[in-house]
Design an enzyme around this catalytic site. Sequence first.
Site, PDB file in Angstrom:
ATOM      1  N   SER A  93       0.792  -1.228   0.000  1.00 23.94           N
ATOM      2  CA  SER A  93       0.000   0.000   0.000  1.00 23.94           C
ATOM      3  C   SER A  93       0.826   1.281   0.000  1.00 23.94           C
ATOM      4  CB  SER A  93      -0.937   0.012   1.207  1.00 23.94           C
ATOM      5  OG  SER A  93      -0.197   0.018   2.409  1.00 23.94           O
TER       6      SER A  93
ATOM      7  N   LYS B 120       0.995   3.677   6.868  1.00 25.33           N
ATOM      8  CA  LYS B 120       0.306   4.597   5.958  1.00 25.33           C
ATOM      9  C   LYS B 120       0.837   6.010   6.175  1.00 25.33           C
ATOM     10  CE  LYS B 120      -2.684   1.168   5.181  1.00 25.33           C
ATOM     11  NZ  LYS B 120      -2.705   0.378   3.947  1.00 25.33           N
TER      12      LYS B 120
END
Length: 199
Positions: free
Chosen positions: A41, A88
């Site tokens: 991600s 993230k």
Amino acid sequence: MSRRPALGCLLEIVETLVLTLLIFWVIQSFVAQPYRVQQESMERTLMPDEYVLVDKLTPRFDPYKRGDIVVFNPPENWIQEGGQPFIKRIIGVGGDKVELKNGDVYLNGIKLAEPYVYQENGHTQPTEDLIGAKKWVVPDGELFLMGDHRGNSADSREFGPVGIPDVIGRAWLRYWPIDTLKVLDVPRHPELATPSPRP
């Protein structure tokens, strides 16, 4: 060699080992710890099997900021097998209004400049809504997080903002493989310093 000096030598070794383990535990718990990237991600900022050093100390007196890359424990229903934390980027902090519009991210009404977002064939990947929601207001004490590879990231677009107590620390140094050694870039979004457009 007599028994007494041998016993003294053994005690010194045990003391050294205990002290070493204690120092290691203190560093891992309160200062910094390594983290192995396992998800895709954050491509291409961070690739699977790269290692980063997570700073757990400075967030105690230097609050998390937009653009920081953080490692955190996901919501309970998102925990993967093995309990691997997520990594993230912070998009919004407490009080921010996050909006997705035409594939772009708007923060407090201003289009966010995001040079870190995954690119393919020279085109920046659009940021799509994942569950139909397009607007969020980030509560105080929470962070809105997204992966840089927006098409391959389970993040706050699905599970909402994450509480700061669930954040382990700030990733600041990629150190392995050694040829990728680098302090991670953190954009500070000067565009957000301009006045918000009128509604």
